[in-house]
Write an enzyme that holds these catalytic residues in place. Sequence first.
Site, PDB file in Angstrom:
ATOM      1  N   GLU A  80       0.813  -1.216   0.000  1.00 54.99           N
ATOM      2  CA  GLU A  80       0.000   0.000   0.000  1.00 54.99           C
ATOM      3  C   GLU A  80       0.852   1.275   0.000  1.00 54.99           C
ATOM      4  OE1 GLU A  80      -3.954  -1.736   2.289  1.00 54.99           O
ATOM      5  OE2 GLU A  80      -2.451  -0.653   3.454  1.00 54.99           O
TER       6      GLU A  80
ATOM      7  N   GLU B   6      -6.211  -7.603  -0.754  1.00 53.22           N
ATOM      8  CA  GLU B   6      -6.777  -7.532   0.589  1.00 53.22           C
ATOM      9  C   GLU B   6      -8.235  -7.114   0.459  1.00 53.22           C
ATOM     10  OE1 GLU B   6      -4.681  -5.103   3.400  1.00 53.22           O
ATOM     11  OE2 GLU B   6      -2.715  -5.817   2.750  1.00 53.22           O
TER      12      GLU B   6
END
Length: 807
Positions: free
Chosen positions: A204, A299
């Site tokens: 991320e 995710e």
Amino acid sequence: MRFLPLLVLASQLAAANAVTSSSEHANPNPVKRDDNGYTKAVSWDKYSLTVNGQRIFVHGGEFHPFRLPVPDLWTDVFQKYKAAGLNTVSIYFHWGLSNPSKGVLDFDGVRALQPLLDAAKEIGLWVRRLPQTCHRYLGPYINAETSAGGMPHWVTAEVPGYLRTNSSSYTEAYTPYWEYMAEITAKNQITAGGPIILIQIDNEYVQYDSSGGNPGKAGYFDDLQKALRKKGVVIPTTYNDPGMNGNFVSGEGKVDIYGIDSYTGGFDCRIGAPLTSVATNYNQYHVATNPSQPLFIPEFQSGSIEPWGPTSVGYERCRVTFGSDYESLFNINLWANNVKMVSYYMAYGGTSWGHIPFHKVYTSYDYGAAIAENRWITPKYQELKRQGLFLRSAKEFITTDVVGNSTDSAIVPVTNSDVYVTYLKNPTTGAGFYIARHADSTSNINLPNLSSGWKYFDSLPEIKQNYSDKGWSLANKKTTNSPFKPYYGDSNGPILYGCEYKFCEGQVFWKGHFKATGAEKGVNLTINGGEAFAASVWLNGKFVKSTYGKSTYPAYTWPVLDPAIEETDEFFQFPAGSLLAGKDNVLTILHDNMGLNETNDWNAETSKSPRGIRGYKLQGADTTFDLWKVQGKLGGYTDYPDKIRGVLNEGGFYAERAGYHLPALPASVTNTWTSRSPPQGLSTSSPGVGFFRKQFTLDINSSLDAALSFNFKDVGSNPHWRATLWINGWAMGRVVGDMGPQFKFPVQEGILNYDGTNVVAVAIWVLEPGAVKVDVSMAVDAVVEGGIGKVSVVGATSTWQPRMGLV
């Protein structure tokens, strides 16, 4: 009311044509498959991943082995993943645990990687006898609500360059760890007969420089991938964009297969239902961004974190908010959007024992997952399994295109506006799939009685007048790599950040010495410990006062409506009679380090958290401090003695530094202590730290799998206390009495000895005057017959030695 979705209606055409798994070969216009140029063993097209010639729907769950530090239990969790229809396990590895100090790699014991990878491969044959696949997150940075996002604490203190960039000092820091990880990956990738099919680069992040960010992010990703290839890693690289931002799809640092994380349900478990409606634009974004690759959600939210604080509702409530109704709406929406690669965060959460968590969250990392922290199957597991078995059996669903949905009645006519239906079709076989969803929506075990039989030790000798800090570290640094500089202090005074002196975990003590004139009224202190921290201050052994941080709920919300407090700036007035005019006066400060901040998506320097004293100034006279001393956990992050449990297990309480929490402590030590139990409280009503220890035995039949927990209950009138729980030397829980919410701590077999002797230890830190009384008990939370085989106790063979250098 629960709405049961109509999961799949196969078209009559598909039923009439009864195709085989090789039907794709009949397609006169097959879709071109891509690979990364290093191997064709793992390839892809716009539909799915192909492994050794076999199309697979990547249906996985996250697992953090460091949050279940009992290797004999890993297979149990993997078997439950498999039984739920999952074919992939997605793994985070913790850089900080394996690289505790510069130049030191520690992959021994519970940190060994090969047993974990062997367990992932061992659990069964899958997809045309392909071994259970392992989509592996490498890092180095992982986020995961861990202190500094999993980076070693020494990196946050000792690296001058920008973190998570291609700066030379950061590259030098991660290279030994990264090279080791690359080597073991090469040995265990699918081309070498292992289970690993994908490697994720970092976690991320943003690709290019932005306002407030630092340069070198894209170059960093490029360097990480080049290092993998140099060590023989040939399988594809992946990445999880924190949103629909197009990071690392193309350009410098691009990965082979792009993915986006999705947490559209929000992070508020109080409301009993997901915070937002489903995202319906996954497929639209995919077609516009990376149409030649599968639609991949590395995710996908299957629960939520819970922060410190009295407004937190606990993970059982999260399991309702993100329960089977949520799964039947949000998960199935993925299939309607043509997602063909997904991993649920989390399928099993585990325990953030010791000082693993970052400052926003408490010990439990249950996450409201389908498999609870104590490894128990929950009601939402059944819905996950129902969906998993469909995806496992519906082979033709792997290669479908979105045709349309019920917003166009010519394609999908529906008569009930409360139902939303998407139609997908296999272009080769003609099989059609309608994905419909609502429009929005114990056996008897004897446990020991813990009410008596404890031994007690005063664990705050540091405030006594005859205590010497001669062996403590001299706090004398004048510069710091942290961008968060001190606010104020004595002219040319030292920087008082714990990590600067290698004390980054748990409790840290500071002693400031000054020669008093008698006119000093008090001291201004700015103390930084992270959210939910606390600090207590004494002058010459007399209590001055305590100060408190706070957390905010939800932990992740924008804008932040109720700001958390990571540091306090207060005046500490000296009590009457505490000052010693003309003599050496000692100001003692005890504070928590609740864990370092994670990095921001655009600026990783936030992990260089200034835990410690950011400002100090005596008031009432022109007096300055003569010197400062500091002490945290014994040995800091370079010379800590407990190599079994690792760098993040211990903090700075005296009893910890002495090793009194360890199981093999001889009776000759505890025989000198007093008999006193936690419900009796400390031996004084003044603020302080008391240490309680008790030995007990368990005799649980090996044919049973039992979930046990330790529970704290405040039975006094002073709520201002904190506690640390150790089981057989492992720090398995931190309690904040006046904040909560966690007072129940599951402890796994393997940490507990189910067939022999155990030791429970508790440190209670009292922060305000008044008696604190805490009841500590054990509970059986669940039992199933059958057992899970032999579970070795981690650290059972360790011995106890008087700790050299104890100060």
